[in-house]
Design a protein around this motif. Structure first.
Motif, PDB file in Angstrom:
ATOM      1  N   CYS A   1       0.700  -1.043   0.151  1.00  0.00           N
ATOM      2  CA  CYS A   1      -0.017  -0.042   0.130  1.00  0.00           C
ATOM      3  C   CYS A   1       0.910   1.151   0.386  1.00  0.00           C
ATOM      4  O   CYS A   1       1.800   1.345   0.724  1.00  0.00           O
ATOM      5  CB  CYS A   1      -0.922   0.177   1.063  1.00  0.00           C
ATOM      6  SG  CYS A   1      -2.198   1.327   1.483  1.00  0.00           S
ATOM      7  N   TYR A   2       0.750   2.139  -0.533  1.00  0.00           N
ATOM      8  CA  TYR A   2       1.366   3.287  -1.258  1.00  0.00           C
ATOM      9  C   TYR A   2       1.417   4.972  -0.575  1.00  0.00           C
ATOM     10  O   TYR A   2       0.091   4.527  -0.648  1.00  0.00           O
ATOM     11  CB  TYR A   2       1.101   3.675  -2.381  1.00  0.00           C
ATOM     12  CG  TYR A   2       1.980   5.218  -2.860  1.00  0.00           C
ATOM     13  CD1 TYR A   2       3.331   5.705  -2.609  1.00  0.00           C
ATOM     14  CD2 TYR A   2       1.269   6.068  -3.641  1.00  0.00           C
ATOM     15  CE1 TYR A   2       3.765   6.645  -2.632  1.00  0.00           C
ATOM     16  CE2 TYR A   2       1.691   7.393  -3.883  1.00  0.00           C
ATOM     17  CZ  TYR A   2       3.064   7.862  -3.140  1.00  0.00           C
ATOM     18  OH  TYR A   2       3.436   8.546  -3.630  1.00  0.00           O
ATOM     19  N   ASP A   3       1.806   5.305   0.368  1.00  0.00           N
ATOM     20  CA  ASP A   3       1.103   6.055   1.081  1.00  0.00           C
ATOM     21  C   ASP A   3       2.213   7.474   0.786  1.00  0.00           C
ATOM     22  O   ASP A   3       3.414   7.350   1.278  1.00  0.00           O
ATOM     23  CB  ASP A   3       1.515   5.574   3.015  1.00  0.00           C
ATOM     24  CG  ASP A   3       1.105   6.898   3.880  1.00  0.00           C
ATOM     25  OD1 ASP A   3       1.749   8.438   3.670  1.00  0.00           O
ATOM     26  OD2 ASP A   3      -0.168   6.784   4.829  1.00  0.00           O
ATOM     27  N   SER A   4       1.733   8.478   0.246  1.00  0.00           N
ATOM     28  CA  SER A   4       3.255   9.209  -0.553  1.00  0.00           C
ATOM     29  C   SER A   4       3.355  10.294   0.855  1.00  0.00           C
ATOM     30  O   SER A   4       4.258  10.591   0.671  1.00  0.00           O
ATOM     31  CB  SER A   4       1.435  10.297  -1.036  1.00  0.00           C
ATOM     32  OG  SER A   4       0.209  10.972  -0.659  1.00  0.00           O
ATOM     33  N   CYS A   5       2.364  10.743   1.793  1.00  0.00           N
ATOM     34  CA  CYS A   5       3.289  10.900   2.875  1.00  0.00           C
ATOM     35  C   CYS A   5       4.165  10.360   3.254  1.00  0.00           C
ATOM     36  O   CYS A   5       5.353  11.351   3.706  1.00  0.00           O
ATOM     37  CB  CYS A   5       2.155  11.312   4.012  1.00  0.00           C
ATOM     38  SG  CYS A   5       1.541  12.832   4.007  1.00  0.00           S
ATOM     39  N   HIS A   6       4.151   9.288   3.823  1.00  0.00           N
ATOM     40  CA  HIS A   6       5.233   8.484   4.474  1.00  0.00           C
ATOM     41  C   HIS A   6       5.937   9.212   3.658  1.00  0.00           C
ATOM     42  O   HIS A   6       7.232   8.580   3.855  1.00  0.00           O
ATOM     43  CB  HIS A   6       4.777   7.814   4.725  1.00  0.00           C
ATOM     44  CG  HIS A   6       3.827   7.288   6.068  1.00  0.00           C
ATOM     45  ND1 HIS A   6       2.801   5.858   6.239  1.00  0.00           N
ATOM     46  CD2 HIS A   6       3.469   8.555   7.030  1.00  0.00           C
ATOM     47  CE1 HIS A   6       2.470   6.593   7.039  1.00  0.00           C
ATOM     48  NE2 HIS A   6       2.409   7.581   7.512  1.00  0.00           N
ATOM     49  N   ALA A   7       6.474   8.361   2.399  1.00  0.00           N
ATOM     50  CA  ALA A   7       7.624   8.136   1.189  1.00  0.00           C
ATOM     51  C   ALA A   7       8.155  10.063   0.827  1.00  0.00           C
ATOM     52  O   ALA A   7       9.293   9.562   1.360  1.00  0.00           O
ATOM     53  CB  ALA A   7       6.336   8.097  -0.090  1.00  0.00           C
ATOM     54  N   ALA A   8       7.039  10.654   1.173  1.00  0.00           N
ATOM     55  CA  ALA A   8       7.496  12.342   1.441  1.00  0.00           C
ATOM     56  C   ALA A   8       8.658  12.336   2.098  1.00  0.00           C
ATOM     57  O   ALA A   8       9.341  13.499   2.320  1.00  0.00           O
ATOM     58  CB  ALA A   8       6.392  12.924   1.018  1.00  0.00           C
ATOM     59  N   MET A   9       7.963  12.456   3.273  1.00  0.00           N
ATOM     60  CA  MET A   9       8.739  12.183   4.709  1.00  0.00           C
ATOM     61  C   MET A   9      10.167  11.576   4.497  1.00  0.00           C
ATOM     62  O   MET A   9      11.242  12.433   5.458  1.00  0.00           O
ATOM     63  CB  MET A   9       8.238  12.066   6.028  1.00  0.00           C
ATOM     64  CG  MET A   9       6.514  12.395   5.956  1.00  0.00           C
ATOM     65  SD  MET A   9       6.382  11.379   7.867  1.00  0.00           S
ATOM     66  CE  MET A   9       7.279  11.646   9.215  1.00  0.00           C
ATOM     67  N   VAL A  10      11.323  10.787   4.203  1.00  0.00           N
ATOM     68  CA  VAL A  10      12.406  10.051   3.345  1.00  0.00           C
ATOM     69  C   VAL A  10      12.595  10.290   2.400  1.00  0.00           C
ATOM     70  O   VAL A  10      13.952  10.422   1.744  1.00  0.00           O
ATOM     71  CB  VAL A  10      12.080   8.923   3.832  1.00  0.00           C
ATOM     72  CG1 VAL A  10      11.662   8.425   5.464  1.00  0.00           C
ATOM     73  CG2 VAL A  10      10.781   7.682   2.816  1.00  0.00           C
ATOM     74  N   GLY A  11      11.689  11.425   2.112  1.00  0.00           N
ATOM     75  CA  GLY A  11      12.461  12.250   0.513  1.00  0.00           C
ATOM     76  C   GLY A  11      12.106  11.793  -0.640  1.00  0.00           C
ATOM     77  O   GLY A  11      12.505  12.169  -2.053  1.00  0.00           O
ATOM     78  N   ASP A  12      11.372  11.137  -0.539  1.00  0.00           N
ATOM     79  CA  ASP A  12      10.221  10.970  -2.100  1.00  0.00           C
ATOM     80  C   ASP A  12       9.462  11.460  -2.536  1.00  0.00           C
ATOM     81  O   ASP A  12       8.096  10.892  -2.019  1.00  0.00           O
ATOM     82  CB  ASP A  12      10.208   9.263  -2.023  1.00  0.00           C
ATOM     83  CG  ASP A  12       9.691   8.492  -3.713  1.00  0.00           C
ATOM     84  OD1 ASP A  12       9.100   9.111  -4.537  1.00  0.00           O
ATOM     85  OD2 ASP A  12       9.004   7.286  -3.202  1.00  0.00           O
ATOM     86  N   LEU A  13       9.197  13.176  -3.173  1.00  0.00           N
ATOM     87  CA  LEU A  13       8.090  13.627  -3.239  1.00  0.00           C
ATOM     88  C   LEU A  13       6.930  13.157  -4.290  1.00  0.00           C
ATOM     89  O   LEU A  13       6.332  13.581  -4.760  1.00  0.00           O
ATOM     90  CB  LEU A  13       8.574  14.534  -3.080  1.00  0.00           C
ATOM     91  CG  LEU A  13       9.010  15.629  -1.957  1.00  0.00           C
ATOM     92  CD1 LEU A  13       9.967  17.080  -2.764  1.00  0.00           C
ATOM     93  CD2 LEU A  13       7.597  15.876  -0.931  1.00  0.00           C
ATOM     94  N   LYS A  14       8.166  12.079  -5.059  1.00  0.00           N
ATOM     95  CA  LYS A  14       7.403  12.367  -6.095  1.00  0.00           C
ATOM     96  C   LYS A  14       7.364  10.933  -6.578  1.00  0.00           C
ATOM     97  O   LYS A  14       6.872  10.723  -8.033  1.00  0.00           O
ATOM     98  CB  LYS A  14       9.180  12.115  -8.137  1.00  0.00           C
ATOM     99  CG  LYS A  14       9.571  13.639  -7.689  1.00  0.00           C
ATOM    100  CD  LYS A  14      10.643  13.911  -8.564  1.00  0.00           C
ATOM    101  CE  LYS A  14      10.840  15.123  -8.616  1.00  0.00           C
ATOM    102  NZ  LYS A  14       9.889  15.855  -9.163  1.00  0.00           N
ATOM    103  N   GLY A  15       7.281  10.129  -6.024  1.00  0.00           N
ATOM    104  CA  GLY A  15       6.526   8.260  -5.840  1.00  0.00           C
ATOM    105  C   GLY A  15       7.253   7.468  -6.082  1.00  0.00           C
ATOM    106  O   GLY A  15       6.569   6.541  -7.068  1.00  0.00           O
TER     107      GLY A  15
END
Length: 247
Positions: free
Chosen positions: A152-166
């Motif tokens: 399950c992809y969580d966009s906020c959690h990814a962004a918190m480790v620098g992945d703003l682009k998915g």
């Protein structure tokens, strides 16, 4: 299909909450256990009743996160932990919910073994078990060893480790079956409406198209202090999701 978490802020009755959800969204994602009641004041049996009555499709259920750390145990509290997760899985089966999303962080050898057991049980129950990315998760070894667990992809959690682009969407594309979509500042798990933070939604949408994602697009945004009208908040959220993902 466009979906939203049952809790999005606001003090609403169960009837009003799910009537508004049905008006603007095709589906809903649920918290299992006591978490939803603590946030919304609506008991689990009340939300289940409203969903059945209004014939709202459930995208997935999310397990409570308070037992996440125990998943890594090989001995202490292991049996009780697995029993509890299996009860949540069986609850999904009984309610016709296709997916249970869980957190799984800092995985140990025991953690992977436990997740294998849970994934096997989920298969037997006709439910798919999916792990959600968090700032403390990595699923490379898990997905290599456990073939019947999903992502399950969580966009906020990814962004918190620098992945703003998915980029994690592409990395785990072959396991992707669900989404938690909201915006943030790249540092904190703010659960803003898409477009109110720093996430590159054009890139996220493109990556989901490129991997031919066919699951639901689930909004996990919470109302802010200035959001005083629940219906306007839901309408705005639905409109932004439709525009971003061409739904």
């Amino acid at each position: 299909m466009l979906s939203i978490y049952a809790y999005f802020g606001f003090n609403l009755s169960a009837e009003e909450r799910f009537s508004l959800i049905k008006k603007y969204f095709g589906g809903v994602a649920l918290w299992r256990g006591a978490d939803f009641r603590l946030d919304s004041g609506v008991a689990e049996h009340e939300q289940d009743s409203e969903i059945r009555e209004k014939k709202i499709k459930v995208s997935y259920a999310h397990a409570p996160i308070n037992m996440t750390a125990y998943l890594n145990n090989g001995h202490y509290y292991r049996k009780d932990t697995l029993k509890t997760y299996k009860l949540w899985i069986r609850g999904c089966k009984e309610r016709g919910i296709p997916i249970l999303v869980i957190h799984a962080e800092n995985l140990t050898e025991y953690g992977i073994e436990n997740l294998q057991e849970l994934a096997n049980f989920a298969d037997e129950e006709g439910v798919k078990l999916a792990v959600e990315n968090t700032p403390d998760s990595s699923f490379d070894e898990l997905f290599e060893k456990v073939k019947n667990i999903y992502f399950c992809y969580d966009s906020c959690h990814a962004a918190m480790v620098g992945d703003l682009k998915g980029n994690i969407i592409t990395k785990y594309a072959n396991r992707l079956i669900a989404t938690n979509l909201s915006d943030c500042d790249g540092k904190n798990d703010l659960h803003l409406l898409p477009g109110d933070g720093e996430i590159d939604w054009e890139s996220v949408a493109k990556k989901l198209r490129e991997v031919k994602y066919s699951g639901d697009y689930t909004l996990e945004a919470f109302a802010g202090l200035n959001d005083l009208d629940a219906e306007k908040f839901l309408q705005e959220g639905a409109d932004r999701m439709k525009n971003i993902f061409a739904l």
